[in-house]
Scaffold this motif. Structure first.
Motif, PDB file in Angstrom:
ATOM      1  N   VAL A   1      37.042  42.581  40.295  1.00  0.00           N
ATOM      2  CA  VAL A   1      36.760  41.546  41.287  1.00  0.00           C
ATOM      3  C   VAL A   1      36.889  40.158  40.661  1.00  0.00           C
ATOM      4  CG1 VAL A   1      34.923  40.565  42.728  1.00  0.00           C
ATOM      5  CG2 VAL A   1      35.356  43.035  42.755  1.00  0.00           C
ATOM      6  N   ILE A   2      36.339  39.997  39.463  1.00  0.00           N
ATOM      7  CA  ILE A   2      36.444  38.716  38.752  1.00  0.00           C
ATOM      8  C   ILE A   2      37.904  38.342  38.535  1.00  0.00           C
ATOM      9  CG2 ILE A   2      36.124  37.652  36.473  1.00  0.00           C
ATOM     10  CD1 ILE A   2      33.613  37.389  37.958  1.00  0.00           C
ATOM     11  N   GLU A   3      38.697  39.301  38.119  1.00  0.00           N
ATOM     12  CA  GLU A   3      40.098  39.006  37.832  1.00  0.00           C
ATOM     13  C   GLU A   3      40.861  38.619  39.091  1.00  0.00           C
ATOM     14  OE1 GLU A   3      42.986  38.054  35.294  1.00  0.00           O
ATOM     15  OE2 GLU A   3      40.951  38.675  34.780  1.00  0.00           O
ATOM     16  N   SER A   4      40.586  39.286  40.199  1.00  0.00           N
ATOM     17  CA  SER A   4      41.240  38.945  41.460  1.00  0.00           C
ATOM     18  C   SER A   4      40.849  37.549  41.913  1.00  0.00           C
ATOM     19  CB  SER A   4      40.878  39.972  42.536  1.00  0.00           C
ATOM     20  OG  SER A   4      41.404  41.238  42.225  1.00  0.00           O
ATOM     21  N   LEU A   5      39.559  37.236  41.813  1.00  0.00           N
ATOM     22  CA  LEU A   5      39.097  35.912  42.207  1.00  0.00           C
ATOM     23  C   LEU A   5      39.645  34.841  41.266  1.00  0.00           C
ATOM     24  CD1 LEU A   5      37.463  34.008  43.941  1.00  0.00           C
ATOM     25  CD2 LEU A   5      35.406  34.678  42.666  1.00  0.00           C
ATOM     26  N   ARG A   6      39.724  35.150  39.983  1.00  0.00           N
ATOM     27  CA  ARG A   6      40.295  34.197  39.025  1.00  0.00           C
ATOM     28  C   ARG A   6      41.718  33.808  39.441  1.00  0.00           C
ATOM     29  NH1 ARG A   6      39.235  36.744  34.503  1.00  0.00           N
ATOM     30  NH2 ARG A   6      37.541  35.373  33.793  1.00  0.00           N
ATOM     31  N   GLY A   7      42.496  34.765  39.902  1.00  0.00           N
ATOM     32  CA  GLY A   7      43.847  34.468  40.353  1.00  0.00           C
ATOM     33  C   GLY A   7      43.868  33.525  41.542  1.00  0.00           C
ATOM     34  N   ARG A   8      42.979  33.757  42.496  1.00  0.00           N
ATOM     35  CA  ARG A   8      42.926  32.879  43.673  1.00  0.00           C
ATOM     36  C   ARG A   8      42.477  31.473  43.302  1.00  0.00           C
ATOM     37  NH1 ARG A   8      45.148  35.183  48.477  1.00  0.00           N
ATOM     38  NH2 ARG A   8      45.954  37.086  47.528  1.00  0.00           N
TER      39      ARG A   8
ATOM     40  N   GLU B   1      29.095  31.009  37.776  1.00  0.00           N
ATOM     41  CA  GLU B   1      29.426  29.634  37.387  1.00  0.00           C
ATOM     42  C   GLU B   1      30.298  29.601  36.131  1.00  0.00           C
ATOM     43  OE1 GLU B   1      29.147  26.569  38.721  1.00  0.00           O
ATOM     44  OE2 GLU B   1      28.562  27.660  40.525  1.00  0.00           O
ATOM     45  N   ALA B   2      30.217  30.618  35.297  1.00  0.00           N
ATOM     46  CA  ALA B   2      31.106  30.667  34.135  1.00  0.00           C
ATOM     47  C   ALA B   2      32.557  30.790  34.585  1.00  0.00           C
ATOM     48  CB  ALA B   2      30.720  31.832  33.230  1.00  0.00           C
ATOM     49  N   LEU B   3      32.785  31.553  35.637  1.00  0.00           N
ATOM     50  CA  LEU B   3      34.132  31.659  36.186  1.00  0.00           C
ATOM     51  C   LEU B   3      34.586  30.321  36.750  1.00  0.00           C
ATOM     52  CD1 LEU B   3      36.628  33.292  37.017  1.00  0.00           C
ATOM     53  CD2 LEU B   3      35.382  33.963  39.097  1.00  0.00           C
ATOM     54  N   MET B   4      33.733  29.669  37.514  1.00  0.00           N
ATOM     55  CA  MET B   4      34.095  28.357  38.065  1.00  0.00           C
ATOM     56  C   MET B   4      34.376  27.354  36.958  1.00  0.00           C
ATOM     57  SD  MET B   4      34.471  27.947  41.339  1.00  0.00           S
ATOM     58  CE  MET B   4      34.288  26.170  41.487  1.00  0.00           C
ATOM     59  N   ALA B   5      33.647  27.458  35.858  1.00  0.00           N
ATOM     60  CA  ALA B   5      33.827  26.511  34.754  1.00  0.00           C
ATOM     61  C   ALA B   5      35.209  26.617  34.119  1.00  0.00           C
ATOM     62  CB  ALA B   5      32.752  26.720  33.701  1.00  0.00           C
ATOM     63  N   GLU B   6      35.894  27.730  34.342  1.00  0.00           N
ATOM     64  CA  GLU B   6      37.260  27.865  33.843  1.00  0.00           C
ATOM     65  C   GLU B   6      38.224  26.926  34.577  1.00  0.00           C
ATOM     66  OE1 GLU B   6      38.623  31.890  33.917  1.00  0.00           O
ATOM     67  OE2 GLU B   6      36.732  32.678  33.114  1.00  0.00           O
ATOM     68  N   PHE B   7      37.760  26.375  35.713  1.00  0.00           N
ATOM     69  CA  PHE B   7      38.618  25.551  36.557  1.00  0.00           C
ATOM     70  C   PHE B   7      37.946  24.201  36.806  1.00  0.00           C
ATOM     71  CE2 PHE B   7      39.286  30.022  37.552  1.00  0.00           C
ATOM     72  CZ  PHE B   7      40.641  30.138  37.308  1.00  0.00           C
ATOM     73  N   PRO B   8      37.973  23.308  35.806  1.00  0.00           N
ATOM     74  CA  PRO B   8      37.293  22.017  35.975  1.00  0.00           C
ATOM     75  C   PRO B   8      37.810  21.214  37.156  1.00  0.00           C
ATOM     76  CG  PRO B   8      38.668  22.057  33.987  1.00  0.00           C
ATOM     77  CD  PRO B   8      38.576  23.460  34.473  1.00  0.00           C
ATOM     78  N   THR B   9      39.066  21.396  37.494  1.00  0.00           N
ATOM     79  CA  THR B   9      39.593  20.718  38.683  1.00  0.00           C
ATOM     80  C   THR B   9      38.819  21.137  39.924  1.00  0.00           C
ATOM     81  OG1 THR B   9      41.824  20.550  37.765  1.00  0.00           O
ATOM     82  CG2 THR B   9      41.635  20.468  40.157  1.00  0.00           C
ATOM     83  N   LEU B  10      38.494  22.419  40.042  1.00  0.00           N
ATOM     84  CA  LEU B  10      37.778  22.911  41.219  1.00  0.00           C
ATOM     85  C   LEU B  10      36.301  22.556  41.183  1.00  0.00           C
ATOM     86  CD1 LEU B  10      39.335  26.442  41.835  1.00  0.00           C
ATOM     87  CD2 LEU B  10      40.011  24.221  42.764  1.00  0.00           C
TER      88      LEU B  10
END
Length: 223
Positions: A141-148, A183-192
């Protein structure tokens, strides 16, 4: 705009929700749209038993909130409500056909191409965290969301908002991103993360949030 008991627009919300849902119930979306557009609205608060009832399901077939009405229409689904409100406001939707089409496209994308992936993670982290199946499925699930999220970040690039100026599309997309439970996943995308913060820092968002939270009772009402 403050909540106005005499306003044309009526938005339904729950009178009580559990702590984890406060500030995330989806009547926040049309409330925010009204605040951005400077349009008053009245609230109708219901309990869970009312939501299950036949009368309410004629307004909202799935027994959820929000439901919406104005002098012309009755609606359900928060994305549709935001678009209805946006029709009245150049702040939320351009007047030209091409601009409107872009906002419609991004609202649909937020609800169909991003939110289901977010909710897959929410379903695990919020409701099934200790289940063995959830622990096994979570990496996928994390990997799929990371792609989006990566695709969305690439589109956003250096823009402040999805289509240049703030619009109805940003209301929907920002509320979807608020639901990301890792939030660790979100932190991978500072733009977002910067985009999400930019959206929720708007005064209209805070007014909508305050209105929702102030409407919620401390304890559930008796049916």
């Amino acid at each position: 705009m403050p909540v106005d008991a005499n306003a044309e627009i009526e938005i339904t919300g729950f009178a009580w929700v559990p702590d984890f849902a406060r500030g995330f119930v989806r009547d926040l979306r049309p409330r925010w749209a009204c605040e951005e557009a400077g349009i008053g609205y009245r609230e109708r608060l219901i309990n869970f038993e009312t939501a299950k009832g036949e009368a309410y399901r004629r307004e909202q077939p799935f027994g959820q909130v929000p439901a919406y009405r104005d002098n012309e229409v009755q609606m359900f689904e928060s994305g549709a409500m935001v678009l209805r409100i946006a029709e009245r406001s150049e702040t939320l939707m351009p007047r030209d056909a091409a601009g409107r089409a872009r906002i419609l496209t991004w609202v649909t994308a937020a609800l169909n191409s991003v939110e289901p992936f977010v909710f897959d993670l929410v379903a695990i982290d919020t409701f099934n965290k200790e289940a063995e199946w959830a622990k096994l499925r979570r990496p996928e699930v994390i990997e799929s969301l990371r792609g989006r999220l990566g695709s969305l970040a690439n589109w956003l690039g250096g823009k402040d908002y999805l289509e240049g100026d703030f619009s109805a599309a940003d209301i929907i997309m920002a509320t979807v991103l608020r639901e990301v439970s890792d939030e660790a996943l979100m932190a991978e995308f500072p733009t977002l993360t910067a985009y999400r913060e930019r959206c929720v820092s708007r005064p209209a968002f805070q007014r909508a949030m305050d209105a929702q939270l102030s409407s919620l009772a401390a304890e559930p009402a008796m049916a």
